[in-house]
Motif scaffolding. Structure first.
Motif, PDB file in Angstrom:
ATOM      1  N   GLN A 180       0.813  -1.220   0.000  1.00 27.83           N
ATOM      2  CA  GLN A 180       0.000   0.000   0.000  1.00 27.83           C
ATOM      3  C   GLN A 180       0.846   1.270   0.000  1.00 27.83           C
ATOM      4  O   GLN A 180       0.646   2.148  -0.852  1.00 27.83           O
ATOM      5  CB  GLN A 180      -0.957  -0.010   1.185  1.00 27.83           C
ATOM      6  N   ILE A 183       2.524   1.693  -3.495  1.00 28.87           N
ATOM      7  CA  ILE A 183       1.637   2.177  -4.558  1.00 28.87           C
ATOM      8  C   ILE A 183       1.382   3.661  -4.391  1.00 28.87           C
ATOM      9  O   ILE A 183       1.422   4.430  -5.366  1.00 28.87           O
ATOM     10  CB  ILE A 183       0.317   1.380  -4.560  1.00 28.87           C
ATOM     11  N   PHE A 184       1.136   4.101  -3.160  1.00 28.68           N
ATOM     12  CA  PHE A 184       0.888   5.522  -2.930  1.00 28.68           C
ATOM     13  C   PHE A 184       2.117   6.358  -3.283  1.00 28.68           C
ATOM     14  O   PHE A 184       1.994   7.443  -3.856  1.00 28.68           O
ATOM     15  CB  PHE A 184       0.492   5.765  -1.469  1.00 28.68           C
TER      16      PHE A 184
END
Length: 280
Positions: A180, A183-184
């Motif tokens: 996560q 990806i950010f």
């Protein structure tokens, strides 16, 4: 009766000289909007040969300024910058990842991301010019970020696990742990270049190819990090390679830990250093 009409020369509108050797007759070839410069110039060279065959004796048409030389020089410059940047990134990775297996997996993200960007550029009609290749060169260092996070975390968990553990489950857990934020982080880099895609006119024509190529390259790096890096880690990394107890601190820990302790203890020194660097 207002004039006598005679055969003569038209009024001179200007003059052209070449290399200080006197006057010449100059011509200019204009390409259509969106045409490929190199293709147009190649066809012009072919036509010039036919024109010279038809000219009177002693008269020749020779190129004075050939834009393909500029295009070729620009492409060569950016190509050199690309492989030099990739080589430098590879050397840094080998030094800091402290293992040739994880380093090779991460380095593989560079040709994959560049190839992904070039294919996307062809698909979306973005030409390979100075700005678009420059965008890929800019993104070289960022392309490996995602793969570094995935591979380093997987390698950390594998090397501190016991022999016989479920390697597939360990890698899946390591990747899910950082997926996560990874990806950010990549999306933030992509979003930074989105406003450039909205530029119009000369600014848009100049800088949109750069933004497109960076976005495509980062998209390729995300695909590699999310899909290929875990699979490559499964194939290339070893489980339980070094013991977890009794390890001596390595070179980076010995040199870096005292520095961190100093700046954590004297936070004002860190602020002064950061402010000084900003002012400089």
């Amino acid at each position: 009766d207002i004039a006598n009409i005679e055969i003569g020369g038209a009024p001179r509108q200007g003059m052209a000289t070449m290399d200080g050797q006197g006057e010449v007759v100059a011509g200019l070839v204009l390409k259509l909007l969106g045409a490929n410069t190199n293709e147009v110039i190649a066809r012009v060279h072919d036509r010039m040969e036919r024109i010279n065959e038809a000219l009177p004796p002693g008269v020749t048409a020779v190129p004075y300024y050939d834009q393909s030389e500029l295009v070729g020089a620009a492409v060569r410059t950016m190509t050199t910058a690309l492989w030099q940047g990739a080589l430098l990134v590879a050397v840094i990775l080998f030094l800091f990842l402290r293992g040739w297996r994880p380093s090779l997996i991460v380095v593989a993200s560079i040709p994959f991301s560049v190839g992904f960007a070039l294919l996307a550029m062809q698909l979306f009609g973005v030409s390979a010019n100075l700005m678009s290749l420059g965008g890929i060169a800019i993104a070289i260092g960022m392309m490996v970020d995602g793969a570094v996070v995935i591979v380093e975390n997987a390698n950390r968990i594998l090397t501190t696990s016991k022999e016989g553990a479920d390697k597939r489950a360990l890698i899946a857990s390591a990747c899910a742990e950082v997926l996560q934020p990874l990806i950010f982080a990549i999306l933030i880099v992509v979003i930074v270049f989105v406003p450039i895609l909205t530029l119009e006119g000369v600014e848009g024509k100049t800088f949109r190819p750069l933004a497109f190529s960076v976005v495509f390259a980062m998209a390729g790096s995300l695909v590699f990090a999310v899909l290929l890096a875990p699979a490559a880690s499964m194939l290339g990394l070893k489980i339980g390679k070094r013991p977890t107890s009794g390890d001596q601190p390595d070179f980076y820990e010995r040199r870096f830990a005292p520095l961190v302790r100093f700046f954590v203890h004297k936070r004002w020194a860190a602020l002064v250093l950061a402010a000084s660097m900003l002012i400089v």
